[in-house]
Design an enzyme around this catalytic site. Structure first.
Site, PDB file in Angstrom:
ATOM      1  N   SER A 214      -0.510   0.379   7.181  1.00 39.49           N
ATOM      2  CA  SER A 214      -0.828   1.523   6.337  1.00 39.49           C
ATOM      3  C   SER A 214      -1.381   2.703   7.130  1.00 39.49           C
ATOM      4  CB  SER A 214      -1.840   1.116   5.270  1.00 39.49           C
ATOM      5  OG  SER A 214      -1.278   0.158   4.412  1.00 39.49           O
TER       6      SER A 214
ATOM      7  N   GLN B 161       4.176   0.634   2.124  1.00 44.76           N
ATOM      8  CA  GLN B 161       4.404  -0.592   2.863  1.00 44.76           C
ATOM      9  C   GLN B 161       5.531  -1.378   2.203  1.00 44.76           C
ATOM     10  OE1 GLN B 161       1.927  -1.999   5.797  1.00 44.76           O
ATOM     11  NE2 GLN B 161       2.797   0.062   5.828  1.00 44.76           N
TER      12      GLN B 161
ATOM     13  N   ASP C  79       0.791  -1.230   0.000  1.00 41.22           N
ATOM     14  CA  ASP C  79       0.000   0.000   0.000  1.00 41.22           C
ATOM     15  C   ASP C  79       0.828   1.288   0.000  1.00 41.22           C
ATOM     16  OD1 ASP C  79      -1.862  -1.964   0.461  1.00 41.22           O
ATOM     17  OD2 ASP C  79      -2.338  -1.331   2.493  1.00 41.22           O
TER      18      ASP C  79
END
Length: 432
Positions: free
Chosen positions: A79, A37, A21
Site C-alpha cells: 500500500s 491492492q 487497501d
C-alpha cells in the site's frame, strides 16, 4: 459477472481476483483514479499488484489495466499514496501531462511516476529506495503537500520503539529528509494525513488503518497533538479484512473536499473477493467534546437515484406501512422532543436491524443525541452486500459488509407513538 446476487451494485469491486487497501487515490483533469491492492489471479491475498479504476464522478467506476505489476515494477508493491505534481517540483514533466507519482514499498519507499495521466507508470531511478524509515518493519507511505512551507510531507508506518509514524519532508518528491517520529501504541498501518479546516484555521488529522485518529498541528517537519487517546472514524472499528479498513483520502480534489474510501473485506463471490466502501466526504466539526470528524456520502450519490417514495409527516403508532428495496438510500427524520422512553427499529431485508434507544440516546449502542430541536435524522445506504449508517449530520458513521438475504422488505417499527417528520426512499441504479 457484475450481477451476482451478493455483488454490490454501487460499491466498487474488481472484475475478478482479490482486492484490499485503496492506494494512491487522486483526481486529475476531471477523472478520479482509484488504485488498490490487487491479486488478479487469486481469491485470497497473494502477490500484490496495484489495480486501477477510474471514474468521472466518484460513483461510476471502470476498471483499467493494472497500474503496477511485480514483473515490471521493483519492490513489494504494497500500500501507498499518490499525488499530482502540478507544480512540477519533481522536474519529471515531459509533455502535456503533469507528473503523477505514487509511492510504495516495504522496509524502504520507492516511487513510480506517470506522464500519461495516471494510466501507466515507470520506476523512478530504477526503483531505488528514496526514503528509509526507522525500525525493522515499515510500509504504507502517504504523501501530502504542506502549503505553509511549500514542501511535500510523507508519513510512513514503522515499528521503531513500538508502533508509530515517521515523518519526512521533500522539496521535489525525489529527495527526502526524515525529520521526526510520532510514537503511539494505537497507530498501526496505512496512515492517512489530511489538512482540514476548523474554526477558521487549518489543523491536521492523522489516522491509521482502523480509522483511529487524532487532531493536531504540523509545522512541515513534526506533528504534535495534545490528544492522549484517539477517536475512530466509524462506530464499528475493526481489523484487516473486516468491515472497514485502510481508508485513504483523495489528493488534488478540485473542490477542496476531503473524500475517503476504505477496504471492506467480507464481501465475495465466485470470481472476486473484497469491495470498496462508498466514498464519504468528511469535515472536522467543533463539538463540546473537542473536534470530531463527521462523515456523509458524497453528493454525487444523487446521480444513482431512480424512483422515489416519500412518507410523512405522520404519527408512527407501531409500524410504518411496509416498503421494499434491495439497493437503496433511505433517510428518515423523527421528532423526539416529547419522547423519553421506547425505541424505533429499521429491519432491513429480514437480515439486519438498526435500532435507536430513545431513553438512552443510543444508536446501535453508540451515544447519538438528537439535535437541539429534538429531531434526529438517520440515513441508510443498503446494497446487496453492504450497509452504511449515518446520523446526526454525519456525527455517526458505521460501515458494514452484510450477507443480506434475497428478501427486499424494509420495516420501520416503534415501541411508542412517535412523530415521523419525513421519510424518503430512493431506489438506486447499478453503477455497472
Amino acid at each position: 459477472m457484475y450481477d451476482e446476487d451478493n455483488r454490490g451494485q454501487f460499491h466498487f469491486s474488481p472484475r475478478s481476483g482479490w482486492m484490499n487497501d485503496p492506494n494512491g487515490l487522486l483526481h486529475y483533469r476531471g477523472t478520479y483514479h482509484f488504485y488498490f491492492q490487487h491479486a488478479p489471479d487469486s481469491l485470497v491475498w497473494d502477490t500484490m499488484h496495484w489495480g486501477h479504476a477510474t471514474s468521472p464522478d466518484l460513483v461510476h467506476w471502470q476498471q483499467q489495466a493494472n497500474a503496477l505489476e511485480p514483473a515490471t515494477h521493483p519492490g513489494d508493491l504494497w500500500s501507498g499514496g499518490g499525488v499530482v505534481d502540478g507544480r512540477n517540483t519533481s522536474g519529471l514533466k515531459d509533455g502535456d501531462h503533469d507528473p503523477i507519482l505514487v509511492f510504495s514499498g516495504t522496509q524502504g519507499v520507492r516511487m513510480f511516476y506517470s506522464l500519461d495521466g495516471g494510466m501507466t507508470f515507470s520506476a523512478y531511478d530504477e526503483g531505488r529506495i528514496i526514503a528509509q524509515p526507522s525500525g525493522q518493519e515499515s510500509r504504507d507511505p502517504k504523501v501530502v503537500w504542506h502549503e505553509p512551507s511549500q514542501t511535500w510531507a510523507m508519513v510512513v508506518w514503522s515499528n521503531d520503539n513500538g508502533n508509530g509514524a515517521d515523518f519526512f519532508v521533500s522539496p521535489d518528491l525525489r529527495t527526502w529528509e526524515r525529520t521526526s517520529r510520532y510514537v503511539t501504541d494505537w497507530f498501526f498501518e496505512c496512515p492517512d494525513f489530511t489538512p482540514m479546516p476548523l474554526d477558521g484555521e487549518v489543523v491536521w488529522v492523522l489516522r491509521d488503518a482502523r480509522g483511529s485518529y487524532v487532531v493536531g498541528d504540523f509545522d512541515g517537519r513534526e506533528f504534535r497533538t495534545d490528544w492522549t487517546e484517539p477517536r475512530t472514524i466509524t462506530a464499528n472499528p475493526g481489523g484487516a479484512a473486516g468491515h472497514y479498513y485502510a481508508a485513504q483520502s483523495f489528493d488534488n480534489m478540485p473542490d477542496g473536499r476531503v473524500v475517503t474510501m476504505a477496504w471492506q473485506g467480507l464481501n465475495h463471490g465466485k470470481v472476486w473477493t473484497g469491495n470498496a466502501s462508498f466514498p464519504v466526504q468528511q469535515r472536522l466539526v467543533a463539538t463540546p467534546d473537542g473536534p470530531r470528524v463527521f462523515s456523509e456520502p458524497v453528493d454525487e450519490l444523487a446521480s444513482l437515484r431512480q424512483s422515489t417514495t416519500t412518507r410523512g409527516p405522520e404519527l408512527l403508532e407501531t409500524q410504518l406501512e411496509p416498503l421494499a428495496g434491495t439497493t437503496y438510500e433511505l433517510e428518515a427524520t423523527f421528532d423526539l422532543s416529547e419522547a423519553s422512553t421506547g425505541s424505533f427499529t429499521f429491519r432491513l431485508r429480514s437480515t439486519r436491524e438498526v435500532t435507536y434507544d430513545i431513553g438512552a440516546g443510543l444508536l446501535d449502542g453508540v451515544p447519538v443525541p438528537p439535535a437541539a430541536d429534538g429531531s434526529l435524522t438517520i440515513r441508510l445506504l443498503v446494497d446487496r452486500g453492504q450497509l452504511a449508517v449515518f446520523a446526526a449530520d454525519g456525527a455517526y458513521y458505521a460501515c458494514y459488509n452484510i450477507d443480506f438475504t434475497a428478501d427486499d422488505s424494509i420495516e420501520l417499527t416503534t415501541t411508542v407513538p412517535l412523530p415521523l417528520k419525513s421519510l424518503t426512499l430512493h431506489q438506486l441504479a447499478s453503477i455497472w
